[in-house]
Design a protein around this motif. Structure first.
Motif, PDB file in Angstrom:
ATOM      1  N   ILE A   1      -0.626  -2.274 -12.615  1.00 46.77           N
ATOM      2  CA  ILE A   1      -0.382  -3.117 -11.312  1.00 46.77           C
ATOM      3  C   ILE A   1       0.703  -3.642 -11.070  1.00 46.77           C
ATOM      4  CG2 ILE A   1      -1.477  -4.285  -9.435  1.00 46.77           C
ATOM      5  CD1 ILE A   1      -3.235  -1.991 -10.409  1.00 46.77           C
ATOM      6  N   ASP A   2       1.756  -3.319 -10.230  1.00 49.68           N
ATOM      7  CA  ASP A   2       3.089  -3.816 -10.209  1.00 49.68           C
ATOM      8  C   ASP A   2       2.984  -5.077  -9.698  1.00 49.68           C
ATOM      9  OD1 ASP A   2       5.877  -3.903 -10.471  1.00 49.68           O
ATOM     10  OD2 ASP A   2       6.284  -1.941  -9.596  1.00 49.68           O
ATOM     11  N   GLU A   3       4.010  -5.574  -8.881  1.00 50.15           N
ATOM     12  CA  GLU A   3       4.322  -6.748  -8.548  1.00 50.15           C
ATOM     13  C   GLU A   3       4.005  -7.017  -6.902  1.00 50.15           C
ATOM     14  OE1 GLU A   3       8.540  -7.928  -8.364  1.00 50.15           O
ATOM     15  OE2 GLU A   3       8.852  -6.769 -10.127  1.00 50.15           O
ATOM     16  N   ASN A   4       3.284  -8.027  -6.712  1.00 58.16           N
ATOM     17  CA  ASN A   4       2.841  -8.563  -5.237  1.00 58.16           C
ATOM     18  C   ASN A   4       1.940  -7.375  -4.743  1.00 58.16           C
ATOM     19  OD1 ASN A   4       2.779 -10.330  -3.163  1.00 58.16           O
ATOM     20  ND2 ASN A   4       4.300  -9.124  -2.206  1.00 58.16           N
ATOM     21  N   VAL A   5       0.938  -7.031  -5.746  1.00 56.92           N
ATOM     22  CA  VAL A   5      -0.173  -6.231  -5.169  1.00 56.92           C
ATOM     23  C   VAL A   5      -1.547  -6.911  -4.745  1.00 56.92           C
ATOM     24  CG1 VAL A   5      -1.568  -4.249  -5.897  1.00 56.92           C
ATOM     25  CG2 VAL A   5       0.706  -4.326  -6.454  1.00 56.92           C
TER      26      VAL A   5
ATOM     27  N   LYS B   1      -9.200   5.436 -14.505  1.00 57.55           N
ATOM     28  CA  LYS B   1      -8.151   5.423 -15.445  1.00 57.55           C
ATOM     29  C   LYS B   1      -6.710   6.089 -14.956  1.00 57.55           C
ATOM     30  CE  LYS B   1     -10.714   8.173 -17.881  1.00 57.55           C
ATOM     31  NZ  LYS B   1     -11.478   9.024 -18.956  1.00 57.55           N
ATOM     32  N   ASN B   2      -5.771   5.421 -15.739  1.00 57.82           N
ATOM     33  CA  ASN B   2      -4.386   6.047 -15.746  1.00 57.82           C
ATOM     34  C   ASN B   2      -3.823   5.837 -14.279  1.00 57.82           C
ATOM     35  OD1 ASN B   2      -4.376   6.822 -18.578  1.00 57.82           O
ATOM     36  ND2 ASN B   2      -5.769   8.402 -17.930  1.00 57.82           N
ATOM     37  N   CYS B   3      -4.309   4.926 -13.585  1.00 59.19           N
ATOM     38  CA  CYS B   3      -3.691   4.846 -12.037  1.00 59.19           C
ATOM     39  C   CYS B   3      -2.264   3.841 -12.136  1.00 59.19           C
ATOM     40  CB  CYS B   3      -4.554   4.157 -11.340  1.00 59.19           C
ATOM     41  SG  CYS B   3      -6.076   5.322 -10.971  1.00 59.19           S
ATOM     42  N   PHE B   4      -1.734   4.155 -11.199  1.00 55.68           N
ATOM     43  CA  PHE B   4      -0.452   3.144 -10.894  1.00 55.68           C
ATOM     44  C   PHE B   4      -0.268   2.683  -9.317  1.00 55.68           C
ATOM     45  CE2 PHE B   4       3.726   2.517  -9.298  1.00 55.68           C
ATOM     46  CZ  PHE B   4       4.368   1.654 -10.064  1.00 55.68           C
ATOM     47  N   VAL B   5      -0.101   1.309  -9.291  1.00 55.98           N
ATOM     48  CA  VAL B   5      -0.071   1.050  -7.814  1.00 55.98           C
ATOM     49  C   VAL B   5       1.264   0.084  -7.838  1.00 55.98           C
ATOM     50  CG1 VAL B   5      -1.095  -0.681  -6.118  1.00 55.98           C
ATOM     51  CG2 VAL B   5      -2.593   0.542  -7.848  1.00 55.98           C
ATOM     52  N   GLY B   6       2.182   0.558  -6.963  1.00 56.73           N
ATOM     53  CA  GLY B   6       3.465   0.102  -6.896  1.00 56.73           C
ATOM     54  C   GLY B   6       3.335  -1.385  -6.132  1.00 56.73           C
ATOM     55  N   LYS B   7       4.599  -2.112  -6.218  1.00 59.10           N
ATOM     56  CA  LYS B   7       4.693  -3.239  -5.664  1.00 59.10           C
ATOM     57  C   LYS B   7       4.679  -3.304  -4.018  1.00 59.10           C
ATOM     58  CE  LYS B   7       9.695  -2.973  -5.738  1.00 59.10           C
ATOM     59  NZ  LYS B   7      10.960  -3.435  -6.431  1.00 59.10           N
ATOM     60  N   ASN B   8       4.207  -4.651  -3.644  1.00 55.39           N
ATOM     61  CA  ASN B   8       4.037  -4.890  -2.402  1.00 55.39           C
ATOM     62  C   ASN B   8       2.856  -4.089  -1.494  1.00 55.39           C
ATOM     63  OD1 ASN B   8       5.841  -6.987  -2.247  1.00 55.39           O
ATOM     64  ND2 ASN B   8       7.362  -5.435  -2.323  1.00 55.39           N
ATOM     65  N   THR B   9       1.795  -3.740  -2.192  1.00 55.69           N
ATOM     66  CA  THR B   9       0.616  -2.771  -1.698  1.00 55.69           C
ATOM     67  C   THR B   9      -0.388  -3.389  -1.836  1.00 55.69           C
ATOM     68  OG1 THR B   9       1.996  -0.767  -3.079  1.00 55.69           O
ATOM     69  CG2 THR B   9      -0.458  -0.675  -2.530  1.00 55.69           C
ATOM     70  N   LYS B  10      -1.284  -3.071  -0.841  1.00 53.83           N
ATOM     71  CA  LYS B  10      -2.706  -3.508  -0.648  1.00 53.83           C
ATOM     72  C   LYS B  10      -3.787  -2.515  -0.725  1.00 53.83           C
ATOM     73  CE  LYS B  10      -1.550  -7.131   2.503  1.00 53.83           C
ATOM     74  NZ  LYS B  10      -1.785  -7.785   3.896  1.00 53.83           N
ATOM     75  N   VAL B  11      -4.797  -2.383  -1.543  1.00 56.24           N
ATOM     76  CA  VAL B  11      -5.677  -1.687  -1.757  1.00 56.24           C
ATOM     77  C   VAL B  11      -7.062  -2.487  -1.449  1.00 56.24           C
ATOM     78  CG1 VAL B  11      -6.942   0.041  -3.174  1.00 56.24           C
ATOM     79  CG2 VAL B  11      -4.619  -0.476  -3.470  1.00 56.24           C
ATOM     80  N   ILE B  12      -7.756  -2.022  -0.298  1.00 58.86           N
ATOM     81  CA  ILE B  12      -8.902  -2.789   0.199  1.00 58.86           C
ATOM     82  C   ILE B  12     -10.007  -1.812   0.299  1.00 58.86           C
ATOM     83  CG2 ILE B  12      -9.654  -4.476   2.133  1.00 58.86           C
ATOM     84  CD1 ILE B  12      -6.756  -5.188   2.306  1.00 58.86           C
ATOM     85  N   ASN B  13     -11.502  -2.230  -0.245  1.00 62.24           N
ATOM     86  CA  ASN B  13     -12.676  -1.478   0.290  1.00 62.24           C
ATOM     87  C   ASN B  13     -12.261   0.101  -0.097  1.00 62.24           C
ATOM     88  OD1 ASN B  13     -13.845  -3.792   1.127  1.00 62.24           O
ATOM     89  ND2 ASN B  13     -12.944  -3.437   2.901  1.00 62.24           N
TER      90      ASN B  13
END
Length: 70
Positions: A21-25, A34-46
């Motif tokens: 999980i990158d910055e400001n997520v 497993k093995n996921c990547f979430v880039g910066k300034n991102t929202k993941v909801i529900n």
């Protein structure tokens, strides 16, 4: 092992092994495989991200299921 940047917020969610999980997520009420990547300034909801999913920076994912390897 899971890597979460100190500026990110994870609430009522589950993160799979080797997920980064990158910055400001912001992640709330979600499950990441497993093995996921979430880039910066991102929202993941529900949402559910299956294994090997990469979310680019600046994206908002809501009420979604993202397929494996996407």
């Amino acid at each position: 092992q899971v890597s979460v940047d100190i500026s990110s917020v994870i609430s009522s969610s589950s993160l799979g092994l080797n997920t980064i999980i990158d910055e400001n997520v912001y992640i709330r009420n979600s499950v990441l495989g497993k093995n996921c990547f979430v880039g910066k300034n991102t929202k993941v909801i529900n949402s559910i991200l299956l294994d090997n999913v990469e979310i680019e920076s600046g994206v908002e994912v809501r009420n979604s299921i993202i397929g494996q390897g996407t």
